[in-house]
Scaffold this active site. Structure first.
Site, PDB file in Angstrom:
ATOM      1  N   HIS A  57       0.995  -1.275  -0.093  1.00 27.17           N
ATOM      2  CA  HIS A  57       0.054  -0.016   0.060  1.00 27.17           C
ATOM      3  C   HIS A  57       0.752   1.326   0.060  1.00 27.17           C
ATOM      4  O   HIS A  57       0.392   2.350   0.317  1.00 27.17           O
ATOM      5  CB  HIS A  57      -0.953  -0.125   1.127  1.00 27.17           C
ATOM      6  CG  HIS A  57      -1.727  -1.319   1.350  1.00 27.17           C
ATOM      7  ND1 HIS A  57      -2.676  -1.606   0.390  1.00 27.17           N
ATOM      8  CD2 HIS A  57      -1.845  -2.129   2.313  1.00 27.17           C
ATOM      9  CE1 HIS A  57      -3.297  -2.875   0.709  1.00 27.17           C
ATOM     10  NE2 HIS A  57      -2.588  -3.128   1.873  1.00 27.17           N
ATOM     11  N   HIS A 107      -7.147  -4.577  -1.011  1.00 28.46           N
ATOM     12  CA  HIS A 107      -6.516  -5.917  -1.344  1.00 28.46           C
ATOM     13  C   HIS A 107      -7.165  -6.570  -2.635  1.00 28.46           C
ATOM     14  O   HIS A 107      -6.879  -7.567  -2.770  1.00 28.46           O
ATOM     15  CB  HIS A 107      -6.383  -6.697  -0.222  1.00 28.46           C
ATOM     16  CG  HIS A 107      -6.014  -6.138   0.941  1.00 28.46           C
ATOM     17  ND1 HIS A 107      -6.816  -5.445   1.851  1.00 28.46           N
ATOM     18  CD2 HIS A 107      -4.753  -6.010   1.679  1.00 28.46           C
ATOM     19  CE1 HIS A 107      -6.360  -4.906   3.000  1.00 28.46           C
ATOM     20  NE2 HIS A 107      -5.066  -5.215   2.732  1.00 28.46           N
TER      21      HIS A 107
END
Lengths: 332, 332
Positions: free
Chosen positions: B56, B218
């Site tokens: 991320h 995700h």
């Protein structure tokens, strides 16, 4: 093609609107694709401007602000801005102290900035320019005589902008810009092609296991198409050519940039930086600062470029001088 | 799979090495995937930490530095960091004033931060935590009971970090973090799937003309899979759900974030911002500041999220307080 756009034909217009809305310290010149500092012209200061095709964001509009550019002219995607718009920009930022144009070496850009400078000159502005040609990959190319101008341009923006903020003359600002150009080299590579909004499909074909070394920021052919290599191998290949071009010697000091092409995760750029710094260590070259991020992109292209700038005390001072722009903030 | 990596198994380790090399103001705790401020623990200051799976970036390590986080624990890609490493981090940054953990609402993160807090507590640290659950798309999901924590977390880092820098108590820092959580909402979408290094192929299948609304960071399923829409239509869909969730009223003031998922050009994020600001204008809501960029990504996923934070004078002061981190610099 999957893009977050409305119409291919409105991409640049809407992008610029969204940009000045997010950054009220910038202003768009009416009826143009030019953004300038909202407080331009800044009295008593030489102005520094740049521009080029869109699709390389945050280049160049993202570098407009205190301590960097006074204005940036955006062409359509991968297309030079018009001489008319460049000329309007020059006149809008000119405080009477002169304007330096930082031009990347592409035939269209060079021609249009030249014409614009003549037009602005006729209106009474004093205009000079430098041409950035940091890409060590190829001599002459699809859109250039001589080498291409790529991510090293951002170091020119930073140093010339800081010099102008110090109150230097147009001659002094130009000299610093040229010093950066004389001491910077870049080489890039692509894992994938970019997709332009107008074309809607890959600009060039690259096999599932192929990469292109020495790529240009518009997907222009590079030096070599090879099988996919590891990040360390790719970094070695890029960095060695840059080191050789700069004739980098033990004991010298540099600032580096690992630049993402737009579609590459930041994590991967850090992996490239790790190898780059270890190579510099091995050569006894000192990294004074390492930049890692998306500074000059090619839309959604996956890939990166490696830039090395040889620095002296003056350039280090200018690089660390305050700057406040959408894409780069340096605190005092 | 085409990635700038050496081995899938070394991605996180090498990324962190490349990161601390580029940012000497950060330090990696030996034998861990934790980065902390090089000057930690900072005497007399409450520490603020976060962490979560990698992939991320710049979240969370990119927000370690003055005015934001004291430390960040990185798990493997899309995997929670271990309790052992979180506990080591807490002890490394604890100056004796207490440590606030900012946890995104995923079962693994919540469990491991809880265990780590207990471990650190036994070593004498005073630890408290907040759980961020800003994603308005889905209640309960693949990895969560309740809502997911996504890009709004960065506003928590900024405000809690600034409050701690002011010298507030652990209770005071926690209260501000919770105020942000209570006033922030986010919704995201994907044009494409991400590709994890380990799997090497898309995490989920999305047709050539399909997009997924309400996606998680995700690639967890969202609320709806639809045909490709225009940027304005997508923005409307995302923003309206966020506005409704916050029950946003005319006359209120907000800070917005258009966050890129990693593979989306900045130009497209600005196009989304343009529409978002026009929607806020239409509702008589004042945007105090607009953030546009890649703040919390999903590797190479193309897509974006829209975050809205309702602000008062305290949050505005904290958001504009100085910060110096790899991914965010706010000048004084």
């Amino acid at each position: 093609m999957k893009k977050l756009i409305n119409e291919p034909s409105t991409v640049v217009d809407e992008m610029l609107d969204g940009m000045v809305t997010a950054h009220p310290e910038l202003r768009r010149l009416d009826g143009t694709n030019v953004v300038v500092r909202a407080d331009a012209p800044v009295a008593g200061k030489v102005a520094v401007v740049s521009g080029g095709g869109s699709g390389h964001e945050p280049t160049h509009g993202g570098y407009v602000g205190e301590g960097m550019l006074d204005g940036a002219a955006a062409g359509e995607v991968f297309t030079s801005p018009t001489a008319d718009q460049i000329s309007e920009m020059i006149q809008a930022v000119d405080s009477g102290e002169g304007v330096l144009c930082v031009v990347k070496n592409y035939e269209g850009d060079v021609m249009n900035f030249d014409t614009a400078a003549e037009m602005a000159d006729m209106e009474g502005a004093t205009v000079d320019s430098v041409v950035v040609n940091d890409d060590v990959a190829v001599e002459d190319s699809l859109y250039t005589s001589g080498r291409r101008g790529v991510a090293g341009t951002i170091f020119v923006h930073k140093c010339a902008g800081a010099k102008a903020a110090e109150g230097a003359s147009l001659e002094g600002v130009k000299a610093v810009a040229q010093k950066v150009i004389d001491n910077v080299g870049t080489m890039g590579m692509a894992l994938t092609s970019c997709v332009t909004p107008e074309k809607g499909e890959p600009t060039f074909d690259l096999g599932d296991d192929e990469i292109e070394l020495g790529i240009g920021i518009h997907g222009e052919p590079g030096t070599e198409r090879t099988d996919l290599m590891s990040a360390d191998e790719i970094t070695e290949h890029l960095a060695e050519q840059v080191f050789d071009d700069l004739d980098l010697q033990e004991g010298e000091e540099v600032v580096t940039m690992v630049n993402g092409m737009g579609g590459t995760p930041l994590s991967e750029l850090y992996i490239v930086n790790r190898k780059l710094q270890s190579m510099l260590d091995d050569r006894g070259v000192e990294t004074w600062d390492a930049w890692v991020g998306d500074y000059m992109t090619s839309l959604d292209m996956m890939g990166c470029s490696v830039t090395v700038l040889r620095v002296d005390e003056e350039l280090k001072d200018l690089l660390s001088a305050p700057a406040s722009t959408p894409a780069l903030t340096v605190a005092e």
